[in-house]
Design a protein around this motif. Sequence first.
Motif, PDB file in Angstrom:
ATOM      1  N   GLU A  24       0.830  -1.224  -0.024  1.00 47.11           N
ATOM      2  CA  GLU A  24       0.095   0.090   0.010  1.00 47.11           C
ATOM      3  C   GLU A  24       0.846   1.276  -0.008  1.00 47.11           C
ATOM      4  O   GLU A  24       0.357   2.286   0.477  1.00 47.11           O
ATOM      5  N   GLY A  25       2.122   1.218  -0.576  1.00 52.87           N
ATOM      6  CA  GLY A  25       2.922   2.272  -0.801  1.00 52.87           C
ATOM      7  C   GLY A  25       4.129   2.688   0.443  1.00 52.87           C
ATOM      8  O   GLY A  25       4.174   1.751   1.091  1.00 52.87           O
ATOM      9  N   GLU A  26       4.748   3.652   0.172  1.00 48.86           N
ATOM     10  CA  GLU A  26       5.843   3.875   0.962  1.00 48.86           C
ATOM     11  C   GLU A  26       5.251   4.106   2.427  1.00 48.86           C
ATOM     12  O   GLU A  26       4.449   4.778   2.592  1.00 48.86           O
ATOM     13  N   TRP A  27       6.312   3.747   3.390  1.00 49.55           N
ATOM     14  CA  TRP A  27       5.724   3.943   4.413  1.00 49.55           C
ATOM     15  C   TRP A  27       7.000   4.154   5.640  1.00 49.55           C
ATOM     16  O   TRP A  27       8.087   3.686   5.242  1.00 49.55           O
ATOM     17  N   ASP A  28       7.119   4.834   6.698  1.00 47.85           N
ATOM     18  CA  ASP A  28       8.225   5.081   7.520  1.00 47.85           C
ATOM     19  C   ASP A  28       7.744   4.257   9.075  1.00 47.85           C
ATOM     20  O   ASP A  28       8.934   4.148   9.629  1.00 47.85           O
ATOM     21  N   PHE A  29       6.688   3.972   9.356  1.00 46.69           N
ATOM     22  CA  PHE A  29       6.339   3.436  10.438  1.00 46.69           C
ATOM     23  C   PHE A  29       5.027   2.291  10.195  1.00 46.69           C
ATOM     24  O   PHE A  29       4.172   2.564   9.844  1.00 46.69           O
ATOM     25  N   GLU A  48      17.163   3.722   7.747  1.00 41.36           N
ATOM     26  CA  GLU A  48      17.755   4.055   8.972  1.00 41.36           C
ATOM     27  C   GLU A  48      16.633   4.129   9.999  1.00 41.36           C
ATOM     28  O   GLU A  48      16.703   3.809  10.981  1.00 41.36           O
ATOM     29  N   HIS A  49      15.807   5.231   9.574  1.00 39.76           N
ATOM     30  CA  HIS A  49      14.657   5.708  10.511  1.00 39.76           C
ATOM     31  C   HIS A  49      13.367   4.995  10.736  1.00 39.76           C
ATOM     32  O   HIS A  49      12.615   5.213  11.587  1.00 39.76           O
ATOM     33  N   VAL A  50      13.330   4.019   9.836  1.00 32.98           N
ATOM     34  CA  VAL A  50      11.886   3.185   9.788  1.00 32.98           C
ATOM     35  C   VAL A  50      11.716   2.330  11.093  1.00 32.98           C
ATOM     36  O   VAL A  50      12.862   2.047  11.628  1.00 32.98           O
ATOM     37  N   ARG A  51      10.529   2.341  11.597  1.00 29.24           N
ATOM     38  CA  ARG A  51      10.255   1.710  12.800  1.00 29.24           C
ATOM     39  C   ARG A  51       9.094   0.674  12.715  1.00 29.24           C
ATOM     40  O   ARG A  51       8.296   1.094  11.915  1.00 29.24           O
ATOM     41  N   ILE A  52       9.182  -0.535  13.171  1.00 28.78           N
ATOM     42  CA  ILE A  52       7.981  -1.513  12.962  1.00 28.78           C
ATOM     43  C   ILE A  52       7.660  -2.008  14.405  1.00 28.78           C
ATOM     44  O   ILE A  52       8.749  -2.112  15.304  1.00 28.78           O
ATOM     45  N   HIS A 286      15.136  -1.289  13.981  1.00 23.25           N
ATOM     46  CA  HIS A 286      14.001  -0.777  13.519  1.00 23.25           C
ATOM     47  C   HIS A 286      12.887  -1.257  14.178  1.00 23.25           C
ATOM     48  O   HIS A 286      11.662  -0.760  14.111  1.00 23.25           O
ATOM     49  N   CYS A 287      12.966  -2.093  15.344  1.00 25.48           N
ATOM     50  CA  CYS A 287      11.880  -2.870  16.111  1.00 25.48           C
ATOM     51  C   CYS A 287      11.556  -2.261  17.446  1.00 25.48           C
ATOM     52  O   CYS A 287      12.650  -1.793  18.363  1.00 25.48           O
TER      53      CYS A 287
END
Length: 407
Positions: A24-29, A48-52, A286-287
């Motif tokens: 569903e597209g680009e995401w950061d979180f 680097e900044h992405v969180r899951i 990231h987690c």
Amino acid sequence: MGGSKGVRSPHPQPCLSFPLSHSEGEWDFYWCDVSWLRENFDHTYMDEHVRISHFRNHYELTRKNYMVKNLKRFRKQLEREAGKLEAAKCDFFPKTFEMPCEYHLFVEEFRKNPGITWIMKPVARSQGKGIFLFRRLKDIMDWKKDTRSSDDQKDDIPVENYVAQHYIENPYLIGGRKFDLRVYVLVMSYMPLRAWLYRDGFARFSNTRFTLNSIDDQYVHLTNVAVQKTSPDYHPKGCKWMLQRFRQYLASKHGPKAVETLFSDMDNIFIRSLQSVQKAIISDKHCFELYGYDILIDQDLKPWLLEVNASPSLTASSQEDYELKTCLLEDTLHIVDMEARLTGREKRVGGFDLMWNDGPVSREDGAHDLSGLGNFVTNTHLGCVNDRKKQLRQLFRSLQGQKKTPN
């Protein structure tokens, strides 16, 4: 931030995503469910900044059999390294056997203690599904026979894994009803361990007065809302207390010192359980993980760890519940800090208090130690006043002022 290819700085207004699929597209979180994590984590590139919202092997703590396995191993390690007194601080979970692989060990224990009640739980199900109580070995034989002879199973498919646990026969009762506590712990890192405890939570009550004789009545023994709401006598307002109300009730009955000791014992459960999986969890920058802890209190005011949930329900059953969970999510996002506003030195953010940062964190307010165990008081305020809006205003005003002040 670093200059490697594909790395971006955190956005001033990050793209928060709660989609059902990665397409569903680009995401950061990404607030994903655990099934998405299993299928996609190892095949997904993250800046680097992405969180899951999960660690990839969260199940080391959140599957009932793995949780007990890790706690048993950690207790043995403590006994070797620090002695029996230190190891005894891990005695907060009932005697447990994994079924069917530890069936013979279970039978040996069962025959040593005839007449006590046991509870069977599937290791990877939730909301009370598949749970039952028993006192006879015959009930286990029937269970093994039933699981093997179901229409959708073949002879070469093993029995579903369960755990058999000593049932806590003397739960603390309020108004004659059993309850457990749901408490929220946020882990931002396992290496080093950095964990926050939320001030709010709730006690979940059964609809029916407790009696040990009615082992077949799930409304007596299981406090899950998913179970209780199917009861014909279900009343949402009567089935949950906020933790602040619960703490005040206990203080009026037992005094503040006993309550401080109880809540300190619960702090011990949170920290020891996290330490037990610290080396097993794959700690990825990231987690993060928002855990839902289920705690039972017995008549001696001893807390017992029942289970830890990787995806605690965020569905509200009342206005109070809605407000708690909305604020819980907001404060989780503040700590995940996609906008890079925090300094990393904060000991409180909204309703969260930093309780462990590669070691215990002490309170700043000079609170009195009511337990008599020493001068150190852990920076936890479970069930205390949660003036989160005031705290957040002061925090971000202070951070804004620091940015304006020249070095």
